[in-house]
Design an enzyme around this catalytic site. Structure first.
Site, PDB file in Angstrom:
ATOM      1  N   LYS A  53       4.026  -2.429   2.820  1.00  0.00           N
ATOM      2  CA  LYS A  53       3.329  -2.218   1.555  1.00  0.00           C
ATOM      3  C   LYS A  53       2.910  -0.751   1.407  1.00  0.00           C
ATOM      4  O   LYS A  53       3.074  -0.146   0.340  1.00  0.00           O
ATOM      5  CB  LYS A  53       2.101  -3.141   1.459  1.00  0.00           C
ATOM      6  CG  LYS A  53       2.493  -4.592   1.241  1.00  0.00           C
ATOM      7  CD  LYS A  53       1.377  -5.569   1.508  1.00  0.00           C
ATOM      8  CE  LYS A  53       1.922  -7.004   1.444  1.00  0.00           C
ATOM      9  NZ  LYS A  53       0.991  -8.027   1.919  1.00  0.00           N
ATOM     10  N   GLN A  97      -5.120  -8.207   3.954  1.00  0.00           N
ATOM     11  CA  GLN A  97      -3.990  -8.951   4.509  1.00  0.00           C
ATOM     12  C   GLN A  97      -4.468 -10.256   5.143  1.00  0.00           C
ATOM     13  O   GLN A  97      -5.390 -10.266   5.949  1.00  0.00           O
ATOM     14  CB  GLN A  97      -3.256  -8.076   5.552  1.00  0.00           C
ATOM     15  CG  GLN A  97      -2.003  -8.700   6.107  1.00  0.00           C
ATOM     16  CD  GLN A  97      -0.910  -8.894   5.052  1.00  0.00           C
ATOM     17  OE1 GLN A  97      -0.658  -8.024   4.223  1.00  0.00           O
ATOM     18  NE2 GLN A  97      -0.276 -10.063   5.067  1.00  0.00           N
ATOM     19  N   ASP A 120      -3.643  -8.879  -5.784  1.00  0.00           N
ATOM     20  CA  ASP A 120      -2.961 -10.025  -5.175  1.00  0.00           C
ATOM     21  C   ASP A 120      -3.065 -11.248  -6.091  1.00  0.00           C
ATOM     22  O   ASP A 120      -2.311 -12.208  -5.937  1.00  0.00           O
ATOM     23  CB  ASP A 120      -3.644 -10.382  -3.841  1.00  0.00           C
ATOM     24  CG  ASP A 120      -2.753 -10.084  -2.647  1.00  0.00           C
ATOM     25  OD1 ASP A 120      -1.531  -9.922  -2.866  1.00  0.00           O
ATOM     26  OD2 ASP A 120      -3.269 -10.040  -1.525  1.00  0.00           O
TER      27      ASP A 120
END
Ligand code: NAP
Length: 284
Positions: A53, A97, A120
């Site tokens: 990412k 994460q 997200d």
């Protein structure tokens, strides 16, 4: 007949070109899109995801910050870091994460991220916006799946879509996105007695289970679009999805491969959400 492969790698490249151009416009005005990625613990797979990412951010000219903390980092300390990033005007997206160590409540952490930076799309507010059809951040994996389906050029209106899996991050938002595109949607899960009865009627199958060979050729309608979200390993340790590509490819019309299908699209849509957040901030 053999299914056409829907390459997430190729589609990602196209979408990322557009993202890079729009990011350059913001950067030239002194406001490059900024993504903060937080990793807690030493899970090797998470470390790889996070690195990918951050690299994607660099490649597209985004500002990115990677914060790595040990597995015993406290929940309070993590919440304090999120509060600081919420207030940081150079940061337009915050990604924590998953999975987090067991002593940290993931739901609390997700809800601590400002809705305007929830790239997200995991928060209750983002989920509610998606359900209500309001503008908000769509979860990256299902949104990437939608882009793969759209790339086939098949109109979704009136089509029957079967989503296998009902997680909050993949299955449920996937079903909502298909519904918004006017498909008729069936959601299957571990309590569905005969999966094949449903998949055989489907024009579109999205498999998001995490178990290989969940979908085999005899379960697919000829010409169907099959999107494989799963990430698994076979006996030889090779990466594979939930779909048995060997038996499905001769029957389906389109098939997304693993690797090179949904995976790259997930990161691309994260970048798209971060860009969108930065553009909103610049315009506000
Ligand atoms: P999850 O939270 O474990 O959900 C799995 C879903 O599959 C559950 O809803 C479960 O049903 C259902 N299921 C389990 N066994 C089944 C069966 N035999 N028949 C039908 N349904 C069954 O997983 P997830 O987070 O949604 O992820 C799914 C897969 O996608 C995983 O392999 C994950 O690694 C992968 N993934 C890939 C990406 C990417 O970027 N490529 C991103 C996210 C996830 P119940 O609800 O009844 O338990």
């Amino acid at each position: 007949m053999s299914a056409q492969l829907i390459s997430g790698t190729a589609l990602s490249q196209q979408i990322r070109q557009d993202i890079a151009q729009r990011a350059a416009v913001l950067a030239s005005a002194g406001h490059p899109p900024g993504l903060a990625v937080i990793l807690v613990g030493d899970d090797p797979a998470s470390a790889v995801y996070v690195r990918n990412k951050v690299k994607a951010c660099h490649d597209l000219g985004f500002h990115s910050v990677l914060e790595s903390y040990p597995a015993d980092f406290s929940e309070d300390a993590l919440l304090a870091r999120i509060a600081a990033l919420n207030a940081d005007t150079r940061i337009h997206g915050i990604l924590v994460q998953m999975p987090l160590p067991a002593h940290i409540r993931a739901a609390r952490v997700i809800e601590a991220i400002a809705t305007t930076k929830d790239v997200d799309g995991y928060s209750v507010m983002s989920a509610g916006e998606l359900m209500a059809g309001l503008p908000g951040f769509k979860p990256c994996t299902p949104w990437g799946c939608m882009k793969l389906i759209e790339a086939t050029g098949v109109p979704l209106k009136g089509k029957h879509a079967v989503v296998i899996g009902r997680s909050n991050t993949v299955g449920k938002p996937m079903a909502l996105l298909l519904l918004q595109a006017n498909a008729t949607v069936t959601i299957c899960h571990s309590g569905t007695p005969d999966l094949a009865v449903h998949t055989r009627q489907a024009d579109i199958v999205v498999a998001a289970v995490g178990r290989r060979n969940t979908v085999t050729g005899d379960m697919v309608k000829p010409g169907a679009i099959v999107i494989d979200v799963g990430i698994n390993r076979n006996e030889a340790g090779k990466l594979c999805g939930d779909v048995d590509a060997e038996s499905v490819a001769p029957v389906a019309g389109w098939l997304s491969p693993v690797p090179g299908g949904v995976g790259p699209m997930t990161i691309t849509m994260l970048l798209a959400n971060t860009l969108e957040s930065a553009e909103r901030a610049a315009n506000s």
